[in-house]
Each structure stands twice: as C-alpha cells, then as structure tokens.
Design an enzyme around this catalytic site. Structure first.
Site: not given
Length: 826
Positions: A525, A640
C-alpha cells in the site's frame, strides 16, 4: 508377428548395451559398471559412475547426488589418487570378492582391499549414498564407503573414531576443484577431555570448534541439533568419538563438505535455482584461524586490529605485534600470587578472575568434576590453573596451560570465561603520600584538565545544537505538514539520526536500473520495493513511497526516526533514505529470501522450512521483539507484526521489518491510546482494534498469531471455506479443548521426534492470544518458555475473536497482506 517380436527383443538388447545403465542398484562380476554406465540407488537419490572433474580429462569412479545440477555433485571418490586417463575403466568384482577398478589393460587401479576372500559377494549402492560390499549368502556387510569418506559427510555417516568398526573417519579435501586427489586439509573430531571438531592443514590445526555441550559446539548455534535436524556427537567409554547427523525431513537435501581451501560447509539444495546454497561455513572469519593471536591473545573480528592482549597481559614482542604479527602472543604483566617470591610484598594477596563474556573458549580444556559453586575456588587453589568456565551441559572446565585460540563472539550460546590475574590488576588506585611538589603539579594538571573539559563540553554542546537543527531541518523539508503539526517532534527529541545516510535520487535510480520493473521485489500500500546494487557492490532494498499513498508520509518519517539507530541481528537494518525531488525513499539491507509469508503461504511454500527452521524463526522473531520492548535504548511497540513483515536473510534467519506504525514509549509508560488504529486485521489485539489501546501485550498478541501460523502453515484468515468458517485462533482453541492439538500442526513438517516441541509452541501461541492483555505473558517470559522445556506452562484462556464465525467484511480489511489497514473508531 514373430518377426515383430524378434525385432523388439533385438532393439531392447541394443538399448541395454548402448545405454550403459544398470538395471538395478547391484554390481556383480557378471554385471560390472563400465565407464559409460551408471548405477542408481533404489530411491534414485544417488548414482554411481565414472566422471571427470571440470578442466580435466582424467576419469574417476564416484558417488554423486542424482540431481538436475549442471555439474555433478560428487560426495565420494574411489580412485582419487589414481585416475584413469581414458574411457576404458571398469568397476567390477575380482575373483577374491573385492570391489576393484580396472583400466584398459585389466590392471587393478583401486581395490576395496578386504583381507578375507569371499567369492560370493555383490556391491550395492544404498539410498543413503553408502556403497557396500556384502556376502551374497548371508547379507553380511564386508566393506562400505561410509568407513572411508573423502571430502563429504552424508547423513548417518560417521566423522571421527568408531571403535566398534575400528575405523577413523576423517574428511580429506580435494587438492583443487579440478583434482580430487587428497589435499592439504582434513576434518575430524579430537577427544582430549571434551570432544571438539578440528580442521587440520596437513598436521597443523587450522580451525577448531569450542567444546561440545551434548547439543552444540559452544558458540555455534547454527549447529543446534533441533535446528540442523539431528546433528549428534557420540563419545563412549570404548573410545569412540564421532559426529553424525540424521535429516528428519527427507524432502530437505543437505550435506557437509570440506573444500580445497579448508572451508567446512553446510550445503542445502535449492530446487528453484537447481543449485546448492551454502547456509553456513567455518572458518567464518580471520579470527577462526587457529591461534591467530597466539598465547593469551584474544581475537575480535569486529575490531581493528583484530588481535589484542587479554587484560593483565602485554605483547611478548612489541615490534612484531605492531607489524601485525601476533602469533608470538602475550605474556603476563604481573606474576600470580603462588608464583611470586616469598619476600614479595604482594605475597598473601589472592589472585582474582577477569570475566570475559560470550567467548570462544581456549584449546586444551580439562573437564573437572567440581560443582558450579566450587569451580572457581578449585581453580584458585591450583596454581597451574590459568582460567575456568562453567557451562550447562558440560560442567566445570579448567585450563592448566597457556590460553590458546581465544575469540570474542557476538552470538547467543557462547561461554563466559574467567581468566586468572594477579591481585594488583584489580586493585583500585591506592592512596599514596605525595611530596608537596607532586601535589602542586597534580593540582596544576587537574586545573588544566578541568579547563579543557569545560571547553570540550562547550564544543560538544554547540555540535549537538547544530546536529539537532540539521535533523529538524531534514524533517521539516521532508514533511513540513507532519513537523508543523507536532506529529514527530517528540520522537526527534528521543533519537539521534546523525548517522543515517542521505542517498541522492540519481544514485538510487542507477542502483535499481531507473526503478525498472525487472528490479521490483514487491508492491504494498505504501508503494513498490526494488532490488538495487550500490557502486561498491552492496545489494540493497529500496522502498519508494507512492505519491498516491496518503497514509505513507507519516509512516515514512516515523520509520526514519524509530529505526535509524536500532541494531539487532533480528531487525532489518535501515541504511538511509532520500527526500530529493519530492520523493520519500527508504534504503534497507537486501534480504535475498524476502518475507516469511511467501514460504508459509505463497509460491515458496515448503522450501527449506521444516520444523527445525520454523522453530528458529519463532525464537529469532521473539528475540527481536524483546530487543524492541526491553533491551534497546528506546522502548518501541511495533504495532504491525505479521508474516509479511518478517524478512529472511540468506541463511533464513528472521528480521523484523516495516516500522512505519511503530511507537516509542517513555521509560515509565506501559500503554498508550490512539484514535488512529493502524495494522492488519487478524494480527491486532482486541483492546487495540476496539479501543485504540496498545502496549507490549498487543505486540505479544500479534506474535502469538504468528506462532500459530508458523506451526500450522495456515493464515489466520484462511478458514472461510472449511472448518466451519472459523479463524485460525478459533480452530486452535477448538482443537485444544478436544485434546487434539496435533491436528493443527502442518502435516508437511510433522516429525514424531519433534511432536512435543510443536505442541508446546501451539500452547505458547494460545497463551499469547488470550483475550485480556493482563493474561498474556510478556516477550521475555515467552522466550523463556520457548527455549526451556523445564518451564511449567499455565492453561490458556479463551482467545479473542473466537465467539463465532469469521466475518467476511472483517477479513477484507487488507486484500494485500503487505497493505496497511487503517481503522478509524467513531
């Protein structure tokens, strides 16, 4: 019809004659092996035949792996010192039952040389790569190639001394890659008091391992038996001492070899490359060369010069030492207590011990039966004892002579070495009476030092202010909006980034072939990642922030701030960045094996990752996480952690990456809250996903999900079409309650000998994903549970997100697992 059958029979005869391939794995006197022929083992893992090394016309008989390699991988050579110079060679059985190689004149070039005549013998190539000669009448093995190794160690082969067969198995290198005759180097096991592995150059020691602790050689974690699929060292009362190994995962092809330059290597077959990959080798550095720094000298491969005298010692020859000739070693500056004259004023002051951490211990170790608490005192009471060490699995070790071949290690599993020194080497500066003149001089010098220190401090402060101004200018230029809004000012105050390299855009464009699609490693992304090569040949990974990525700017700045000064073997290293031409580019060390998810779930599935390697990846990831939480100078929450953010280096060691979401904690801060929840659904802890609260325990939750994925080989979000549409966590919890947790384990890696370890990992994973943060262990406790079978594990409570079926909408939070999911709570 009769003619047709006769024609086929004749054709088959021609095929047998001209193909040269034996119909079975057997050689007999009536079915010899000719130069043009090949014998295959029953499972087709190995082949036996004549070969010529590269750049040579000589012919040898050898055993080779049966692999699609451009050049044969030869692991054993029969006539290595007596080649045949044409293609007339023949491998057959002689009249007395020996296996022999004949040349065109029917002269015996090589023989198995068994003394007892046995006419009814046959030779057979086994699927282990062992060529045996046996009595056809009773199957008794008369001779085997495993007892006479050349330069390679195959599984079940013994390197060392085996008294049961009266054989000495030494690996002996080829003279050169083009010449298989016996070279200068040999490798084997030496037993003095504790077994050690050695490489000799002719008769002189060239490389030495540290002592064997019943699992590994000290300081060599890559040799750990659970990691290397059964590396074992046997030493018994009969005098046998040998190293062997067994590979539990037969789909993983590996072997060990000693090459012509003296390098002992582990090689693993890479199916995608159709070639061998060297996963580790010894010697690893110049410090691994035996006795590089002489007696009482210590070698550090990261220092310059690499050799130094141990504290309390000085070079034996200063002139030679300054020229880089260190083999003369060092001598003691002050004699030990028991070595001094009775009139010496220091008499009676006891010697002490200097502690040297994570060391490769010296040669000539002596094992003593002392308990841990007595190891030091027993050494102190023996005037000839120069050093001691206590190591779990070995016990108490003493050294009663000059300390030879000492090296400083930078790895887990190395030993602490205690060097005996005279009392005066430890004594604090004694108070002494100085004359008045001496006092005046001392005061004057002290005043000058104070003035100089004040001036240096002022200069340092000015430099610090200048550095801080430059740092803020860099961030202001790179991200004026983030800086103006105060998003990263706090982080700038907590970390120095003066050491980060600022690359030019042109340099990175050249390194990546103008960001060509052929150089692209992946796409997330944030934008694409490219492989590049700098002018000095260093390979790099270049992450180029996409201009269309609205969320990537702050993550870019955050990553520069957070990891610019972090250094750990299980964290990916940020080399630098670029902010020219409106670009936001990060430059990392290149990881040739990319990310873990490709091996667990993607196209690289099953490659190398048997259970032993997965266990190392779990432990290495945990160690990296522990460094972030507790051991680094900053306390960092990653936020993450997932399989796609675990990169694998050339040896498949794990490196935590992607710190764009990471947050720095203050010294007394335990948790924080955010209105901007970032991460990947499925790895986020419930308190973070629902309420924006994050802490060390939220990273532990992600780590628990990762452990379960590694053990099962399944994504947390891969259960939508089977198993009642449960998540991986719910499925694991269901099997736990049914006492059927073995069903969760990836069947491709299941080995009964590791069952207990696999089940324990699942247990630990379930403890990490418990719904309430306070129930989860911290990373330090998790590592302790992973590395110690002794620790008692508590019963896990129900994991989060197991109350029902997985929501398809939730599962689609991130289509690409590399894409950052952003949830905005209302």
């Amino acid at each position: 019809m009769s003619f047709y059958r006769s024609f086929l029979l004749l054709l088959s005869c021609f095929y047998v004659v001209f193909s040269g391939a034996n119909a079975s794995d057997i050689i007999t006197s009536s079915e010899p092996l000719r130069d043009s022929g090949t014998v295959f083992s029953s499972g087709k893992r190995f082949k036996l035949g004549f070969f010529s090394p590269r750049n040579s016309a000589n012919r040898y008989v050898g055993i080779m792996f049966n692999l699609p390699s451009p050049t044969p991988t030869v692991v054993w050579v029969a006539n290595r010192d007596k080649p045949i110079n044409d293609s007339s060679g023949l491998l057959t059985l002689s009249e007395d039952g020996n296996l022999v190689i004949l040349n065109g004149l029917k002269e015996i070039i090589w023989s198995s040389s068994i003394s007892n005549s046995m006419k009814n013998s046959t030779a057979q190539l086994l699927d282990t790569g062992n060529l045996i000669l046996k009595d056809s009448s009773n199957g008794k093995v008369l001779w085997e190639s495993f007892q006479y190794p050349t330069d390679s160690l195959l599984q079940l082969m013994k390197m060392g001394i085996d008294k049961s067969t009266n054989s000495t198995g030494l690996l002996k290198s080829w003279r050169s890659p083009d010449d298989p005759s016996v070279g200068s180097f040999s490798a084997g096991i030496q037993l003095q008091y504790i077994p050690q592995a050695f490489i000799w150059n002719n008769t002189a020691p060239y490389w030495r391992s540290s002592p064997w602790d019943k699992q590994i050689y000290i300081g060599m974690p890559e040799m750990k038996s659970s990691y290397r699929s059964g590396v074992e060292l046997v030493a018994d009362n009969a005098g046998s001492v040998y190293q062997t190994y067994s590979n539990g995962n037969q789909s993983w092809i590996l072997y060990y070899s000693l090459n012509s330059t003296g390098s002992y290597q582990e090689k693993v077959w890479d199916q995608s490359k159709k070639d061998w990959v060297v996963t580790w080798a010894n010697p690893r550095s110049e410090c691994d060369i035996y006795a590089k720094c002489g007696a009482f000298g210590s070698c550090n491969p990261k220092s310059s010069p690499i050799c130094s005298c141990i504290q309390g010692f000085k070079p034996k020859n200063e002139g030679e030492w300054e020229k880089g000739e260190w083999s003369g070693g060092c001598i003691r500056r002050t004699a030990l207590d028991c070595e001094r004259n009775k009139t010496d004023v220091e008499k009676g002051k006891k010697d002490g011990f200097l502690k040297m951490q994570t060391m490769g211990v010296p040669d000539f170790v002596i094992w003593v039966s002392s308990a841990k608490e007595d190891c030091e005192s027993d050494c102190l009471s023996n005037c000839s004892c120069m050093a001691y060490s206590y190591y779990t699995g070995i016990g108490c070790m003493h050294w009663n002579r000059s300390l030879i071949d000492i090296q400083e290690y930078y790895m887990d599993g190395a030993a602490d070495l205690f060097i005996r020194l005279a009392y005066s080497e430890f004594a604090a500066n004694d108070k002494k009476d100085f004359p008045v003149a001496a006092i005046a001089i001392t005061v004057s010098i002290g005043s000058i030092i104070v003035i100089l220190c004040g001036y240096l401090f002022w200069k340092l402060l000015a430099k610090h202010r200048e550095r801080k101004t430059k740092s803020e200018a860099f961030f202001r230029e790179a991200s004026p909006k983030c800086y103006q809004n105060g998003m990263i000012k706090d982080d700038i105050n907590q970390v120095k980034i003066e050491d980060i390299t600022l690359y030019s855009f042109n340099m990175l464009a050249t390194a990546t072939d103008r960001f060509h699609s052929a150089s692209k490693l992946g796409q997330g992304g944030f934008g694409p990642v490219y492989k590049g090569k700098l002018p000095d040949g260093q390979e790099i990974a270049v992450k180029r922030l996409s201009h269309s990525s609205g969320q990537g700017l702050q993550e870019f700045m955050n990553e520069v701030v957070v990891i610019s000064r972090l250094q750990h073997r299980n964290l990916v290293r940020l080399l630098g960045c670029c902010t020219e031409r409106g670009e936001k580019i990060l430059v990392y060390d290149f990881m040739p094996n990319r990310s873990l998810d490709a091996y667990l779930f993607g196209s690289r599935q099953e490659k190398f990752l048997d259970w032993s390697k997965r266990a190392i990846i779990i432990e290495g990831t945990g160690r990296g996480l522990l460094y972030l939480h507790r051991d680094s100078r900053l306390r960092i929450i990653h936020r993450d952690l997932k399989a796609s953010n675990i990169l694998l280096d050339e040896y498949l060691n794990p490196k935590i990456s992607d710190f764009g979401m990471a947050r720095i904690f203050g010294g007394n801060q335990d948790q924080a809250r955010t209105i901007r929840v970032v991460g990947t659904y499925g790895y986020m802890a419930p308190e973070y996903a629902m309420h924006g609260r994050f802490s060390e325990k939220s990273d532990v939750y992600s780590f628990g999900v990762l452990i379960l994925e590694i053990v099962s080989g399944r994504k947390n979000s891969s259960f939508y079409d089977d198993e009642g549409e449960l998540t991986l966590l719910a499925y694991a919890w269901k099997l736990w309650n049914e006492n059927n947790i073995i069903k969760l384990i990836d069947p491709k890696i299941f080995v009964s000998s590791f069952e207990k370890q696999m089940v324990r990992c699942v247990h630990i994973g379930l403890l990490c994903v418990q719904e309430y943060a306070e129930d989860r262990p911290n990373v330090s406790t998790v590592l302790s549970m992973l590395t110690s079978d002794m620790a008692e594990l508590s019963t896990p409570k129900q994991p989060a997100f197991t109350g029902g079926h997985a929501s398809p909408q939730q599962s689609q939070g991130s289509v690409n697992t590399d894409t950052i999911t952003v949830l905005e709570p209302r």
